[in-house]
Design an enzyme around this catalytic site. Sequence first.
Site, PDB file in Angstrom:
ATOM      1  CB  ILE A 120     -33.939 -63.626   5.462  1.00 14.81           C
ATOM      2  CG1 ILE A 120     -32.820 -63.983   3.765  1.00 14.81           C
ATOM      3  CG2 ILE A 120     -34.493 -62.546   3.836  1.00 14.81           C
ATOM      4  CD1 ILE A 120     -33.112 -64.992   2.936  1.00 14.81           C
ATOM      5  CE  LYS A 171     -28.950 -74.648  11.055  1.00 18.06           C
ATOM      6  NZ  LYS A 171     -28.927 -75.517   9.709  1.00 18.06           N
ATOM      7  CB  SER A 188     -32.932 -73.058   3.846  1.00 17.86           C
ATOM      8  OG  SER A 188     -31.751 -72.411   4.462  1.00 17.86           O
ATOM      9  CG  ASN A 241     -38.169 -77.249   9.727  1.00 15.18           C
ATOM     10  OD1 ASN A 241     -38.965 -77.043   9.833  1.00 15.18           O
ATOM     11  ND2 ASN A 241     -37.453 -77.104   9.399  1.00 15.18           N
ATOM     12  CE1 TYR A 245     -34.529 -74.388   0.923  1.00 14.07           C
ATOM     13  CE2 TYR A 245     -33.431 -73.581  -1.246  1.00 14.07           C
ATOM     14  CZ  TYR A 245     -33.866 -73.384  -0.688  1.00 14.07           C
ATOM     15  OH  TYR A 245     -33.922 -72.414  -0.116  1.00 14.07           O
ATOM     16  CB  ILE A 259     -13.844 -73.752  -6.213  1.00 13.83           C
ATOM     17  CG1 ILE A 259     -13.148 -72.103  -5.488  1.00 13.83           C
ATOM     18  CG2 ILE A 259     -14.553 -73.621  -7.518  1.00 13.83           C
ATOM     19  CD1 ILE A 259     -12.040 -71.687  -6.342  1.00 13.83           C
TER      20      ILE A 259
HETATM   21  N1  LIG Z   1     -30.470 -67.858   2.475  1.00 10.26           N
HETATM   22  C1  LIG Z   1     -30.798 -67.840   1.300  1.00 10.26           C
HETATM   23  O1  LIG Z   1     -29.688 -67.519  -0.218  1.00 10.26           O
HETATM   24  C2  LIG Z   1     -32.338 -68.276   1.281  1.00 10.26           C
HETATM   25  C3  LIG Z   1     -31.980 -67.930  -0.584  1.00 10.26           C
HETATM   26  C4  LIG Z   1     -33.520 -68.604  -1.085  1.00 10.26           C
HETATM   27  C5  LIG Z   1     -34.647 -69.147  -0.297  1.00 10.26           C
HETATM   28  N2  LIG Z   1     -34.289 -68.525   0.991  1.00 10.26           N
HETATM   29  C6  LIG Z   1     -35.124 -69.112   2.502  1.00 10.26           C
HETATM   30  O2  LIG Z   1     -35.451 -68.227   3.083  1.00 10.26           O
HETATM   31  C7  LIG Z   1     -35.530 -68.301   3.761  1.00 10.26           C
HETATM   32  C8  LIG Z   1     -35.031 -67.684   5.255  1.00 10.26           C
HETATM   33  O3  LIG Z   1     -32.810 -68.753   4.954  1.00 10.26           O
HETATM   34  P1  LIG Z   1     -32.020 -67.991   5.812  1.00 10.26           P
HETATM   35  O4  LIG Z   1     -31.073 -67.778   5.032  1.00 10.26           O
HETATM   36  O5  LIG Z   1     -32.839 -66.652   6.783  1.00 10.26           O
HETATM   37  O6  LIG Z   1     -32.267 -68.915   6.966  1.00 10.26           O
HETATM   38  P2  LIG Z   1     -31.991 -68.955   8.597  1.00 10.26           P
HETATM   39  O7  LIG Z   1     -31.890 -69.959   9.189  1.00 10.26           O
HETATM   40  O8  LIG Z   1     -31.053 -68.303   9.192  1.00 10.26           O
HETATM   41  O9  LIG Z   1     -33.663 -69.119   9.159  1.00 10.26           O
HETATM   42  C9  LIG Z   1     -34.807 -69.792   8.774  1.00 10.26           C
HETATM   43  C10 LIG Z   1     -35.740 -69.542  10.507  1.00 10.26           C
HETATM   44  O10 LIG Z   1     -36.360 -70.583  10.687  1.00 10.26           O
HETATM   45  C11 LIG Z   1     -36.180 -70.905  12.094  1.00 10.26           C
HETATM   46  N3  LIG Z   1     -36.833 -71.873  12.087  1.00 10.26           N
HETATM   47  C12 LIG Z   1     -36.638 -73.364  11.600  1.00 10.26           C
HETATM   48  N4  LIG Z   1     -37.483 -74.328  11.110  1.00 10.26           N
HETATM   49  C13 LIG Z   1     -38.698 -73.701  12.194  1.00 10.26           C
HETATM   50  C14 LIG Z   1     -39.043 -74.369  12.677  1.00 10.26           C
HETATM   51  N5  LIG Z   1     -39.919 -75.574  12.534  1.00 10.26           N
HETATM   52  N6  LIG Z   1     -40.068 -73.381  13.524  1.00 10.26           N
HETATM   53  C15 LIG Z   1     -39.733 -72.128  14.208  1.00 10.26           C
HETATM   54  N7  LIG Z   1     -38.685 -72.100  13.979  1.00 10.26           N
HETATM   55  C16 LIG Z   1     -37.853 -72.410  12.946  1.00 10.26           C
HETATM   56  C17 LIG Z   1     -35.554 -70.829  11.898  1.00 10.26           C
HETATM   57  O11 LIG Z   1     -34.542 -71.058  13.608  1.00 10.26           O
HETATM   58  C18 LIG Z   1     -33.793 -69.840  11.667  1.00 10.26           C
HETATM   59  O12 LIG Z   1     -34.313 -68.713  13.040  1.00 10.26           O
HETATM   60  C19 LIG Z   1     -35.903 -70.007   4.124  1.00 10.26           C
HETATM   61  O13 LIG Z   1     -36.963 -70.858   3.679  1.00 10.26           O
HETATM   62  C20 LIG Z   1     -35.199 -70.134   2.884  1.00 10.26           C
HETATM   63  O14 LIG Z   1     -35.381 -71.412   2.509  1.00 10.26           O
HETATM   64  C21 LIG Z   1     -32.549 -68.379   1.900  1.00 10.26           C
HETATM   65  O1  LIG Z   2     -17.585 -73.644   0.093  1.00  5.51           O
HETATM   66  C1  LIG Z   2     -18.360 -73.752  -0.553  1.00  5.51           C
HETATM   67  C2  LIG Z   2     -19.941 -73.148  -0.724  1.00  5.51           C
HETATM   68  C3  LIG Z   2     -20.485 -72.839  -1.786  1.00  5.51           C
HETATM   69  N1  LIG Z   2     -19.769 -73.282  -2.768  1.00  5.51           N
HETATM   70  C4  LIG Z   2     -20.615 -73.042  -4.329  1.00  5.51           C
HETATM   71  O2  LIG Z   2     -20.814 -71.586  -4.446  1.00  5.51           O
HETATM   72  C5  LIG Z   2     -22.137 -71.396  -4.855  1.00  5.51           C
HETATM   73  C6  LIG Z   2     -23.240 -70.620  -3.590  1.00  5.51           C
HETATM   74  O3  LIG Z   2     -23.990 -71.552  -2.656  1.00  5.51           O
HETATM   75  P1  LIG Z   2     -24.097 -71.186  -1.962  1.00  5.51           P
HETATM   76  O4  LIG Z   2     -23.719 -70.393  -1.218  1.00  5.51           O
HETATM   77  O5  LIG Z   2     -24.228 -72.770  -0.758  1.00  5.51           O
HETATM   78  O6  LIG Z   2     -25.443 -71.140  -2.282  1.00  5.51           O
HETATM   79  P2  LIG Z   2     -26.783 -71.770  -2.693  1.00  5.51           P
HETATM   80  O7  LIG Z   2     -26.312 -73.250  -3.209  1.00  5.51           O
HETATM   81  O8  LIG Z   2     -26.835 -71.924  -4.679  1.00  5.51           O
HETATM   82  O9  LIG Z   2     -28.198 -71.780  -2.013  1.00  5.51           O
HETATM   83  C7  LIG Z   2     -28.510 -70.346  -1.865  1.00  5.51           C
HETATM   84  O10 LIG Z   2     -29.286 -69.662  -2.865  1.00  5.51           O
HETATM   85  C8  LIG Z   2     -30.509 -70.392  -3.563  1.00  5.51           C
HETATM   86  C9  LIG Z   2     -31.380 -69.848  -4.674  1.00  5.51           C
HETATM   87  O11 LIG Z   2     -30.328 -69.411  -5.253  1.00  5.51           O
HETATM   88  C10 LIG Z   2     -31.302 -70.711  -1.689  1.00  5.51           C
HETATM   89  O12 LIG Z   2     -32.489 -71.465  -2.468  1.00  5.51           O
HETATM   90  C11 LIG Z   2     -30.463 -71.059  -0.620  1.00  5.51           C
HETATM   91  O13 LIG Z   2     -31.526 -71.813   0.355  1.00  5.51           O
HETATM   92  C12 LIG Z   2     -29.199 -70.713  -0.263  1.00  5.51           C
HETATM   93  O14 LIG Z   2     -28.678 -70.923   0.254  1.00  5.51           O
HETATM   94  C13 LIG Z   2     -22.622 -72.800  -5.611  1.00  5.51           C
HETATM   95  O15 LIG Z   2     -22.600 -72.898  -6.959  1.00  5.51           O
HETATM   96  C14 LIG Z   2     -22.112 -73.576  -4.540  1.00  5.51           C
HETATM   97  O16 LIG Z   2     -21.418 -75.043  -4.940  1.00  5.51           O
HETATM   98  C15 LIG Z   2     -18.426 -73.305  -2.766  1.00  5.51           C
HETATM   99  O17 LIG Z   2     -17.985 -73.739  -4.555  1.00  5.51           O
HETATM  100  N2  LIG Z   2     -18.056 -73.145  -1.860  1.00  5.51           N
END
Ligand SMILES: NC(=O)c1ccc[n+]([C@@H]2O[C@H](COP(=O)([O-])OP(=O)(O)OC[C@H]3O[C@@H](n4cnc5c(N)ncnc54)[C@H](O)[C@@H]3O)[C@@H](O)[C@H]2O)c1
Ligand SMILES: O=c1ccn([C@@H]2O[C@H](COP(=O)(O)OP(=O)(O)O[C@H]3O[C@H](CO)[C@@H](O)[C@H](O)[C@H]3O)[C@@H](O)[C@H]2O)c(=O)[nH]1
Length: 328
Positions: free
Chosen positions: A12, A35, A76, A91, A140, A206
């Site tokens: 993101i 990551k 995350s 972290n 988390y 699933i």
């Molecule tokens: N992906 C989702 O669906 C989702 C949903 C809700 C919230 N979030 C939050 O959004 C943020 C970004 O998510 P993402 O999916 O892009 O994750 P990501 O892992 O792709 O990105 C996180 C980045 O932070 C860096 N990082 C982690 N710890 C660090 C540290 N201590 N110092 C410096 N760099 C560090 C990693 O190298 C990585 O580049 C996270 O805080 C996550 O909790 C993500």
């Molecule tokens: O192989 C897989 C992977 C996931 N799931 C399901 O698919 C849904 C989505 O899972 P996933 O894509 O892993 O996302 P979440 O666990 O819902 O979490 C994401 O969305 C959250 C907010 O809703 C964020 O906080 C997290 O960082 C982000 O990873 C969940 O019900 C999982 O159980 C499966 O059934 N099979």
Amino acid sequence: MSVLVCGGAGYIGSHTVSELLDRGEDVVVADNLQKGHKKAVLGGKLMIGDLRDSDFLDKVFSENTIDSVIQFAADSLVGESVEDPLKYYNNNVVSTLSLLSKMKQYGVDKIVFSSTAATYGEPQNIPIMETDPTIPTNPYGQTKLAVEKALKWCYEAYDIKYTALRYFNAAGAHISGKIGEDHNPETHLIPIILQAALGQRDSITIFGDDYNTEDGTCVRDYIHVTDLADAHILALDKMRADGKSNIYNLGNGNGFSVKEVVDITRKVTGVDIKAELGERRPGDPAILVASSEKAKKELNWKPKYNDLGTIIETAWKWHKENPNGFSE
Ligand SMILES: NC(=O)c1ccc[n+]([C@@H]2O[C@H](COP(=O)([O-])OP(=O)(O)OC[C@H]3O[C@@H](n4cnc5c(N)ncnc54)[C@H](O)[C@@H]3O)[C@@H](O)[C@H]2O)c1
Ligand SMILES: O=c1ccn([C@@H]2O[C@H](COP(=O)(O)OP(=O)(O)O[C@H]3O[C@H](CO)[C@@H](O)[C@H](O)[C@H]3O)[C@@H](O)[C@H]2O)c(=O)[nH]1
């Protein structure tokens, strides 16, 4: 003046850096690359280091003139957090407290924080409103909530303005195909299904079909990553204009079950992806769907990608063109 994007080499974060650059902001990215990927950072200045390293942050804040901070850096994964909570407290909480201390020291007074739908836990109402109870069902979500509380107290004590954005499930890739999601190991549903469509996995699993939902599988609200990125910029604009702190949900308001996501992805890719039934994954709530009315009203946020098929198409383009992800 620069916007400091912590975790800007991640999924993101890199899409937000791209939007910031498009609107002419100066960007500094701080990322330890645990990551993230160098190639995901399309411009600005990349500084490699860890937010828990005080000397590293001194370098970041003293070598640049930072106007505001966007904090994405975290671990995350819901399932991993249940298995290793200390990793998450260390972290997610320690890194952000370390960052806030430096912001205070260097007089930087605006932060946008990546929070999550996981702060709500098992929701009491659907769609979920920002005012609903926050009772996380996994470490988390609890660590993100802990940071939200710290932000509130830092606002009151030091006038560091914050916007906590509680994202639902980020999905999709940049419309151009130039950046996308590349996690290793991948655990997120949509990229896993796309890996199966590419033949990189035999099947997907699933996680449970005995939830209290229509088809028994978990329901989530998938929001396009560029729509999320835009909301960060609107949040910065608002804090710059009114100096207020706030919390917003960011989702698209429609819930899709795991089975529905698999079906839509089969249609988008034209591949008959094999899906097997497995155990529930610990820490997963049954349904998470957002009300984002507050963000639409107060931030003037207008998500552009409302259709899940379109969101998955953008991800498919990225995965097809970059089957092995970023080169570095
Ligand atoms: N992906 C989702 O669906 C989702 C949903 C809700 C919230 N979030 C939050 O959004 C943020 C970004 O998510 P993402 O999916 O892009 O994750 P990501 O892992 O792709 O990105 C996180 C980045 O932070 C860096 N990082 C982690 N710890 C660090 C540290 N201590 N110092 C410096 N760099 C560090 C990693 O190298 C990585 O580049 C996270 O805080 C996550 O909790 C993500
Ligand atoms: O192989 C897989 C992977 C996931 N799931 C399901 O698919 C849904 C989505 O899972 P996933 O894509 O892993 O996302 P979440 O666990 O819902 O979490 C994401 O969305 C959250 C907010 O809703 C964020 O906080 C997290 O960082 C982000 O990873 C969940 O019900 C999982 O159980 C499966 O059934 N099979």
